[in-house]
Every structure is written in structure tokens, then in C-alpha cells.
Design an enzyme around this catalytic site. Structure first.
Site, PDB file in Angstrom:
ATOM      1  N   GLU A 149       0.564  15.173  -3.116  1.00 51.72           N
ATOM      2  CA  GLU A 149       0.764  15.615  -1.739  1.00 51.72           C
ATOM      3  C   GLU A 149       0.625  14.442  -0.776  1.00 51.72           C
ATOM      4  O   GLU A 149       1.375  14.338   0.200  1.00 51.72           O
ATOM      5  CB  GLU A 149      -0.223  16.725  -1.372  1.00 51.72           C
ATOM      6  CG  GLU A 149       0.051  17.326   0.000  1.00 51.72           C
ATOM      7  CD  GLU A 149      -0.739  18.579   0.288  1.00 51.72           C
ATOM      8  OE1 GLU A 149      -0.430  19.262   1.296  1.00 51.72           O
ATOM      9  OE2 GLU A 149      -1.678  18.902  -0.470  1.00 51.72           O
ATOM     10  N   HIS A 205      -2.097  21.549   1.222  1.00 52.25           N
ATOM     11  CA  HIS A 205      -2.332  22.413   0.056  1.00 52.25           C
ATOM     12  C   HIS A 205      -3.677  22.025  -0.555  1.00 52.25           C
ATOM     13  O   HIS A 205      -4.487  22.886  -0.869  1.00 52.25           O
ATOM     14  CB  HIS A 205      -1.191  22.249  -0.945  1.00 52.25           C
ATOM     15  CG  HIS A 205      -1.264  23.183  -2.105  1.00 52.25           C
ATOM     16  ND1 HIS A 205      -1.377  24.552  -1.949  1.00 52.25           N
ATOM     17  CD2 HIS A 205      -1.253  22.958  -3.452  1.00 52.25           C
ATOM     18  CE1 HIS A 205      -1.416  25.127  -3.144  1.00 52.25           C
ATOM     19  NE2 HIS A 205      -1.352  24.182  -4.062  1.00 52.25           N
ATOM     20  N   PHE A 218       2.615  26.841  -9.102  1.00 51.83           N
ATOM     21  CA  PHE A 218       3.070  26.679 -10.486  1.00 51.83           C
ATOM     22  C   PHE A 218       4.556  27.037 -10.575  1.00 51.83           C
ATOM     23  O   PHE A 218       5.056  27.899  -9.852  1.00 51.83           O
ATOM     24  CB  PHE A 218       2.284  27.598 -11.413  1.00 51.83           C
ATOM     25  CG  PHE A 218       0.895  27.103 -11.765  1.00 51.83           C
ATOM     26  CD1 PHE A 218       0.402  25.916 -11.261  1.00 51.83           C
ATOM     27  CD2 PHE A 218       0.084  27.842 -12.619  1.00 51.83           C
ATOM     28  CE1 PHE A 218      -0.873  25.466 -11.591  1.00 51.83           C
ATOM     29  CE2 PHE A 218      -1.185  27.403 -12.961  1.00 51.83           C
ATOM     30  CZ  PHE A 218      -1.664  26.219 -12.447  1.00 51.83           C
ATOM     31  N   LYS A 276      -9.332  24.605   1.760  1.00 53.33           N
ATOM     32  CA  LYS A 276      -9.754  25.068   0.433  1.00 53.33           C
ATOM     33  C   LYS A 276     -11.103  24.474   0.037  1.00 53.33           C
ATOM     34  O   LYS A 276     -11.762  24.992  -0.863  1.00 53.33           O
ATOM     35  CB  LYS A 276      -8.693  24.702  -0.616  1.00 53.33           C
ATOM     36  CG  LYS A 276      -7.414  25.511  -0.550  1.00 53.33           C
ATOM     37  CD  LYS A 276      -6.476  25.156  -1.696  1.00 53.33           C
ATOM     38  CE  LYS A 276      -5.191  25.967  -1.673  1.00 53.33           C
ATOM     39  NZ  LYS A 276      -4.285  25.566  -0.586  1.00 53.33           N
ATOM     40  N   CYS A 296       1.076  30.107  -6.032  1.00 49.81           N
ATOM     41  CA  CYS A 296       0.209  29.655  -4.939  1.00 49.81           C
ATOM     42  C   CYS A 296       0.956  29.445  -3.628  1.00 49.81           C
ATOM     43  O   CYS A 296       0.332  29.152  -2.606  1.00 49.81           O
ATOM     44  CB  CYS A 296      -0.496  28.364  -5.343  1.00 49.81           C
ATOM     45  SG  CYS A 296      -1.370  28.501  -6.913  1.00 49.81           S
ATOM     46  N   HIS A 301      -9.544  28.209  -3.655  1.00 53.03           N
ATOM     47  CA  HIS A 301      -8.089  28.395  -3.721  1.00 53.03           C
ATOM     48  C   HIS A 301      -7.784  29.869  -3.923  1.00 53.03           C
ATOM     49  O   HIS A 301      -8.070  30.430  -4.977  1.00 53.03           O
ATOM     50  CB  HIS A 301      -7.531  27.564  -4.869  1.00 53.03           C
ATOM     51  CG  HIS A 301      -6.035  27.498  -4.900  1.00 53.03           C
ATOM     52  ND1 HIS A 301      -5.219  28.259  -4.090  1.00 53.03           N
ATOM     53  CD2 HIS A 301      -5.178  26.764  -5.676  1.00 53.03           C
ATOM     54  CE1 HIS A 301      -3.954  27.988  -4.353  1.00 53.03           C
ATOM     55  NE2 HIS A 301      -3.908  27.091  -5.304  1.00 53.03           N
TER      56      HIS A 301
END
Length: 413
Positions: free
Chosen positions: A314, A303, A399, A335, A163, A340
């Protein structure tokens, strides 16, 4: 001496529209691009919603015969790149082709093509596999096809850091220009993996929202009632140039890139470090790269996936880096409207960050009705905000514990 790097053009293909104007207008209006999945029968799936790109015809950007031989992530990349080049008025010919490159992040590539050809082998045998299968599937072919179509002969590469891929790609393109490897780069991120195996896989991880009856309310970063992210697809491309190169040809300038940070969590294959340490070090690295103080930042495109751990981690990371200034910084997650886009997220969100600087509008975080415990910053809930943005950060975390942050500033000659 590192060269200054500016953004001179942008192109978007998103669940909110085809083209920058349509997508940005929807973002500023707080419109959601999430709806029922139409690409395959979802009857047996726990999640039946996603942010699909709508009304996109690859033949509008590619020869029809060729358009039928490439996967959506490739056609989205070509389309967004052509839009960005037109926006920038960048022309490539024999005089500059070797000084213009392409770097596009893509995490999962042509997954739909892989699924189709596995099924074909099982039903009709290995000799029925298309000779275009491998070129359609591999993740670097988005950058490769863009390079071929526009004639860019400079650095040609791809990043596949989950991502964070789009943000890493833009950051590395920024480095290439700084160091003199290229004068201009076509850079960004792309993804199109709304497929049965992708949805099933993310469902197995319990990562996706199950709010199937209210798709437009399903992506709700930082909200108490969030239950996972919503998968999206699309592409965001930027034209990056050395300042001298841009000024010499009279190019329009959206913003300047002045900081790039990377870090690794070294913690877990999917979960972030609970205290946000990896994200904090990444943001600090971007500030250090730009020789900037935390107080310089007046907007963060987060994010902000809408998963319980990510949103809290975050937020903790922002507080760690910005301390008391954190409460004063508007932080929003686009998002909430696009879903996403995995490897494409950083490309699209960097474009939105550049547009926030250009237009003086901070996108909202929609569906934020009741902030979750531990999510207590200014997330610009539900309504866009007019504000003069001079220095903004955009974050992407993936990830495997891979992190990326970029800092954009209003251009001052």
C-alpha cells in the site's frame, strides 16, 4: 449529468463502543478495542485475541423474540442503520419508501450459525436444524433485514468482495444515487466472524497476530514488529443522499462523496501484487472519477492491516499515485484500534474518514513505534492530529485481488 451525493448520517457498532460518539472518542484518544476472545474457548488456538463488540444488546434495537433469531452481523446492521437514520433525521414513509434503498457489504455472513447447525446435524440429526438457519447465514440478509425494519423499498443489495465489501457497497450506493436509481441509500459494511473456524482458518494462512499476551499492542500497522492482523467485528453505516434531496429536507451534511475507484490485481488468491499496482490503479481510478489531482488529497485512511506484505504494497501504491506529494499526506490506519473487520472494515473506516473531515482531526496509527523497512510515509504515529481535512481517501483491498477506494470532500454548496 451525475447528481452530487452527500453523507447526512452515520452509525457505528465497533470494538470501541456502541454508537458514533463512543467509537470516535476512543479513536481520537488512541484507545485499542482489542482483547482476549470471550466468544469461545481458545485454549487450543494459536491466536486468542480479537476486537469483539462489547456490551451490545440486540434487544435495544429489535423486538426481543426477533433478536434471538438473527446473527450478530444482522443485529449490528440494524442497530447502526437506525443510529444513522436518527443522526440524519431521515424518515421513511409511503411518500418516499420506493426511492430509498439499502446496500450493505458483508464478506462471510453468519458463519457462527453455520458452525452451530453443522454440529447439530452431527449430534442430533438433520431434522433439528433451525428453520431460521439459512436466513441467519446468508450474506445479503443484513441488507434485507435493514430494509424490512426501516421500510426502505428502493434498491436492496449486498456486496461480498472480502475485505473490500463495505467500501464497494458505499461506492455502488453512490453510483445508484448519481444515476437516479434512488434518492437516498443506507450503505456500509458489517462482519461478525470471531468464531472457531474463522480463527483457525486465518491461523492456517498465518495471517493473524500471535501477540496474545499484549492484545492492545497486537494490531500495529506499518510497524517493524507487526506479525499479522487482528480480527475485529462490527458495522459502519452511512446515509447517502442526492444533494438536492438532502437540501430540500434540511439534512445535516458531513461530507460529499466525489470519487470511487475499483480494480483487480489478477495476481494471487490472498497476496497483493508486490509493487502495489492494483492498489495504485484503484486509487487513480477514484481520482479520475472525481476529476481530482493527487495534490487535492490531504488525508488517507489506509487499508493498513498490519500484515508485512499489505503495508509495504500500500505504501508503494501511494508513492506511485501521489509521487512527491505522498510524503506530505498524513496516512493512518484505524485498524490499529479496531482490528480488521473484514467486510465491515470499509463501512467503519468511511465513517471515520467523514468524521475526520467534520471535526478536523486525523486518527492516529497506534502501536507504531519503529516504522518497518519500506514504510516511510507520515503514518500519524500514536497521537491524533488536528488538521483541516478538505479531501480524503479511504482504501480497502481484499483477498482475490479486489480493490476499492473512495474519496470524500468537505461539502461546499
Amino acid at each position: 449529468m451525475n447528481r452530487r451525493v452527500v453523507i447526512t448520517g452515520v452509525g457505528l457498532v465497533t470494538p470501541l463502543g456502541i454508537g458514533t460518539d463512543e467509537s470516535w472518542s476512543a479513536i481520537c484518544s488512541g484507545k485499542s478495542g482489542i482483547g482476549p476472545i470471550t466468544k469461545f474457548d481458545t485454549s487450543d488456538f494459536n491466536t486468542r485475541i480479537a476486537g469483539e463488540v462489547k456490551n451490545f444488546d440486540p434487544a435495544d434495537f429489535l423486538p426481543k423474540k426477533e433478536a434471538n433469531r438473527i446473527e450478530p452481523h444482522i443485529s449490528y446492521s440494524v442497530a447502526a442503520s437506525l443510529m444513522a437514520m436518527e443522526d440524519s433525521s431521515l424518515k421513511i414513509d409511503s411518500s418516499n419508501a420506493e426511492r430509498i434503498g439499502v446496500l450493505i457489504g458483508c464478506a462471510m455472513g453468519g458463519l457462527a450459525s453455520l458452525e452451530r447447525n453443522i454440529e447439530l446435524i452431527q449430534k442430533r440429526g438433520p431434522r433439528r436444524v433451525s428453520p431460521f438457519f439459512i436466513p441467519m447465514m446468508i450474506t445479503n440478509m443484513a441488507a434485507g433485514q435493514v430494509s424490512i425494519h426501516v421500510g426502505a423499498k428502493g434498491p436492496n443489495a449486498s456486496v461480498a468482495t472480502a475485505c473490500a465489501a463495505g467500501t464497494h457497497a458505499i461506492g455502488e450506493a453512490y453510483n445508484f444515487i448519481q444515476k437516479g436509481y434512488a434518492d437516498a441509500m443506507i450503505a456500509g459494511g458489517v462482519e461478525s466472524v470471531i468464531t472457531p473456524t474463522s480463527i483457525a482458518g486465518f491461523n492456517a494462512l498465518k495471517a493473524l497476530s500471535l501477540r496474545n499476551d499484549e492484545p492492545q499492542k497486537a494490531s500495529r500497522p506499518f510497524d517493524r514488529d507487526r506479525d499479522g492482523f487482528v480480527l475485529g467485528e462490527g458495522c459502519g453505516i452511512l446515509i447517502l443522499e442526492s444533494l438536492d434531496h438532502a437540501l430540500k429536507r434540511g439534512a445535516p451534511i458531513y461530507a460529499e462523496i466525489c470519487g470511487f475507484g475499483m480494480s483487480g490485481d489478477a495476481y494471487h488468491i490472498t497476496a497483493p501484487v508486490p509493487d502495489g499496482d492494483g492498489a495504485a490503479r484503484c486509487m487513480q481510478a477514484a481520482l479520475d472519477d472525481g476529476n481530482l489531482q493527487p495534490e487535492s488529497i490531504d488525508y488517507i485512511n489506509a487499508h493498513g492491516t498490519g500484515t508485512p506484505m499489505n503495508d509495504v504494497c500500500e505504501t508503494l501504491a501511494i508513492k506511485t499515485v501521489f509521487k512527491e506529494h505522498a510524503e506530505l499526506i498524513p496516512v493512518s490506519s484505524t485498524k490499529s484500534m479496531t482490528g480488521h473487520l473484514i467486510g465491515g472494515a470499509g463501512g467503519v473506516e468511511t465513517v471515520f474518514t467523514a468524521l475526520a473531515i467534520k471535526h478536523g482531526i486525523i486518527p492516529p496509527t497506534i502501536n507504531l513505534d519503529n516504522p518497518a523497512e519500506g514504510c516511510d510515509l507520515d503514518y500519524v504515529p500514536n497521537v491524533a492530529r488536528k488538521k483541516d481535512v478538505t479531501c480524503a481517501m479511504t482504501n480497502s483491498f481484499g483477498f482475490g485481488g479486489t480493490n476499492a477506494s473512495l474519496i470524500l470532500t468537505k461539502f461546499i454548496s
